[in-house]
Design a protein around this motif. Structure first.
Motif, PDB file in Angstrom:
ATOM      1  N   UNK A 118       0.814  -1.216   0.000  1.00 38.44           N
ATOM      2  CA  UNK A 118       0.000   0.000   0.000  1.00 38.44           C
ATOM      3  C   UNK A 118       0.846   1.264   0.000  1.00 38.44           C
ATOM      4  N   UNK A 119       2.054   1.199   0.541  1.00 35.17           N
ATOM      5  CA  UNK A 119       2.936   2.371   0.462  1.00 35.17           C
ATOM      6  C   UNK A 119       3.264   2.696  -0.986  1.00 35.17           C
ATOM      7  N   UNK A 120       3.404   1.665  -1.828  1.00 36.99           N
ATOM      8  CA  UNK A 120       3.671   1.910  -3.243  1.00 36.99           C
ATOM      9  C   UNK A 120       2.480   2.573  -3.945  1.00 36.99           C
ATOM     10  N   UNK A 212      -7.715   0.386   5.787  1.00 37.07           N
ATOM     11  CA  UNK A 212      -7.321   1.427   4.855  1.00 37.07           C
ATOM     12  C   UNK A 212      -8.419   2.451   4.670  1.00 37.07           C
ATOM     13  N   UNK A 213      -8.030   3.675   4.344  1.00 36.17           N
ATOM     14  CA  UNK A 213      -8.989   4.772   4.145  1.00 36.17           C
ATOM     15  C   UNK A 213      -8.451   5.721   3.089  1.00 36.17           C
ATOM     16  N   UNK A 214      -9.321   6.035   2.134  1.00 34.01           N
ATOM     17  CA  UNK A 214      -8.961   7.008   1.092  1.00 34.01           C
ATOM     18  C   UNK A 214     -10.133   7.971   0.924  1.00 34.01           C
ATOM     19  N   UNK A 215      -9.901   9.230   1.197  1.00 36.90           N
ATOM     20  CA  UNK A 215     -10.937  10.258   1.081  1.00 36.90           C
ATOM     21  C   UNK A 215     -10.414  11.402   0.226  1.00 36.90           C
ATOM     22  N   UNK A 216     -11.195  11.754  -0.765  1.00 31.00           N
ATOM     23  CA  UNK A 216     -10.853  12.860  -1.660  1.00 31.00           C
ATOM     24  C   UNK A 216     -12.109  13.205  -2.453  1.00 31.00           C
ATOM     25  N   UNK A 217     -12.010  14.128  -3.334  1.00 33.96           N
ATOM     26  CA  UNK A 217     -13.126  14.434  -4.221  1.00 33.96           C
ATOM     27  C   UNK A 217     -13.208  13.373  -5.322  1.00 33.96           C
ATOM     28  N   UNK A 218     -14.454  12.950  -5.611  1.00 36.31           N
ATOM     29  CA  UNK A 218     -14.731  12.041  -6.735  1.00 36.31           C
ATOM     30  C   UNK A 218     -14.120  10.652  -6.577  1.00 36.31           C
ATOM     31  N   UNK A 223     -12.604   2.773  -7.842  1.00 35.00           N
ATOM     32  CA  UNK A 223     -11.272   2.982  -7.254  1.00 35.00           C
ATOM     33  C   UNK A 223     -10.996   1.950  -6.169  1.00 35.00           C
ATOM     34  N   UNK A 224     -12.030   1.687  -5.357  1.00 34.60           N
ATOM     35  CA  UNK A 224     -11.891   0.694  -4.293  1.00 34.60           C
ATOM     36  C   UNK A 224     -11.571  -0.682  -4.869  1.00 34.60           C
ATOM     37  N   UNK A 225     -12.335  -1.115  -5.869  1.00 35.24           N
ATOM     38  CA  UNK A 225     -12.144  -2.455  -6.427  1.00 35.24           C
ATOM     39  C   UNK A 225     -10.760  -2.608  -7.052  1.00 35.24           C
ATOM     40  N   UNK A 226     -10.337  -1.632  -7.803  1.00 35.85           N
ATOM     41  CA  UNK A 226      -9.035  -1.750  -8.467  1.00 35.85           C
ATOM     42  C   UNK A 226      -7.897  -1.743  -7.448  1.00 35.85           C
ATOM     43  N   UNK A 227      -8.045  -0.968  -6.377  1.00 35.38           N
ATOM     44  CA  UNK A 227      -7.027  -0.968  -5.315  1.00 35.38           C
ATOM     45  C   UNK A 227      -6.906  -2.348  -4.677  1.00 35.38           C
ATOM     46  N   UNK A 228      -8.044  -2.963  -4.380  1.00 37.17           N
ATOM     47  CA  UNK A 228      -8.016  -4.259  -3.717  1.00 37.17           C
ATOM     48  C   UNK A 228      -7.612  -5.384  -4.664  1.00 37.17           C
TER      49      UNK A 228
END
Length: 342
Positions: A118-120, A212-218, A223-228
């Motif tokens: 996840x750091x990458x 994990x947590x990702x917060x931003x606009x849009x 995005x969630x599925x591709x990250x996982x």
């Protein structure tokens, strides 16, 4: 003074009769007569009790006694020298003793690998306390008092009114980051959590999580599925079978659970996968608007996704370990198997 002179005469007879059987006897003699707490030093300490007009006479007697004791010790000094030579003899042709390397615990190894993946992707680490208040562990995450979802987690409470408890999830660390208000947020929060569960091959009263947590606009569910998807392929390999299925979590909407094919049985069914061939590895979803609002973030402007996984579950799958209890039993035979994985 006469009594001291008689003692010295008795000590002289003892010295004259002394013949050491070896280096150990000679060392005991040295300690008794010539050591820092020996007889010679003690007798010199008695000088202050001798009348002034007889100090010179007594001093001569003491010096003769000291010389006698030292001469006796030197007479058998070869015993001491032989013992030293024997102790210092080292056969440098012998092979060295093997140096045993320790091993990192498999939980630590998998935790570190998850962090690296996840750091990458740009995620940073956020940590929080293991003893939490009700707000950060439950209420801010859309689990108000008497919410039925609280029954899903049998909690270790330290005190009531106010409620302090051993955290049941590392989401509490995410709440603290959201309350700080520094957006965008892209974090993972690894750590130990506690739940009052029956200890078995699949469960324990404490375990480790990475959330994990990702917060931003849009930010979207895509995005969630591709990250996982990326995480699973990095952790388990390109050809790992993956499935998403709908679920419910009070802090995400919509919510899903992510499963992979059980590596232990190859999908045929076992006690770890409950005979289904699939093993749940994490829960996830889009952050609930109420959670954003509770933490002072505008849900009309920002969206985000969150996920959480148990490190023990990931480790069991990666190394095909069938019993979760092995991780906390400190059996060296089990831990030594991971020496080659460092």
């Amino acid at each position: 003074m006469e009594q001291l002179v008689q003692q010295i005469a008795a000590y002289k007879d003892e010295i004259a009769a002394f013949t050491p059987a070896g280096a150990a006897d000679l060392e005991q003699y040295r300690i008794k007569f010539l050591g820092t707490k020996g007889i010679v030093k003690a007798l010199f300490g008695e000088m202050k009790q001798v009348p002034n007009d007889r100090k010179k006479e007594f001093g001569q007697i003491l010096n003769e006694f000291k010389q006698l004791a030292e001469a006796k010790y030197e007479q058998f000094s070869e015993l001491k020298d032989n013992a030293s030579a024997s102790d210092s003899h080292i056969d440098y042709t012998l092979p060295a003793e093997p140096h045993r390397l320790g091993t990192r615990h498999p939980i630590s190894q998998v935790r570190n690998k998850i962090i690296r993946i996840f750091e990458r992707l740009g995620f940073t680490i956020a940590e929080g306390p293991e003893i939490e208040d009700d707000w950060h562990n439950f209420t801010a995450l859309n689990l108000p008092e008497n919410h039925p979802a609280r029954d899903m987690q049998d909690t270790f409470f330290i005190s009531k009114n106010p409620d302090w408890l051993l955290r049941t999830q590392t989401s509490s660390a995410q709440v603290r980051v959201m309350e700080a208000g520094k957006l965008p947020i892209r974090i993972i929060s690894p750590g130990r959590v506690y739940r009052n569960e029956t200890i078995s091959a699949r469960a324990h009263c404490f375990f480790h999580q990475v959330e994990g947590l990702y917060i931003d606009e849009n930010v979207s569910f895509a995005d969630l599925k591709q990250t996982l998807y990326h995480f699973v392929k990095e952790m388990f390999g390109e050809n790992t079978g993956i499935r998403f299925r709908p679920s419910y979590f009070p802090f995400t909407e919509p919510s899903a659970e992510m499963d992979i094919v059980c590596f232990i049985c190859g999908g045929t069914g076992c006690n770890v996968c409950k005979q289904t061939g699939w093993v749940e590895i994490l829960g996830c979803g889009m952050v609930h608007p109420k959670v954003l609002a509770n933490c002072g973030i505008d849900p009309e402007k920002y969206t985000g996704f969150a996920f959480g996984m148990g490190i023990e579950r990931i480790t069991m799958l990666k190394y095909q370990i069938k019993d979760l209890r092995l991780f906390s039993e400190n059996d060296v035979r089990f831990l030594e198997q991971f020496e080659g994985t460092i």
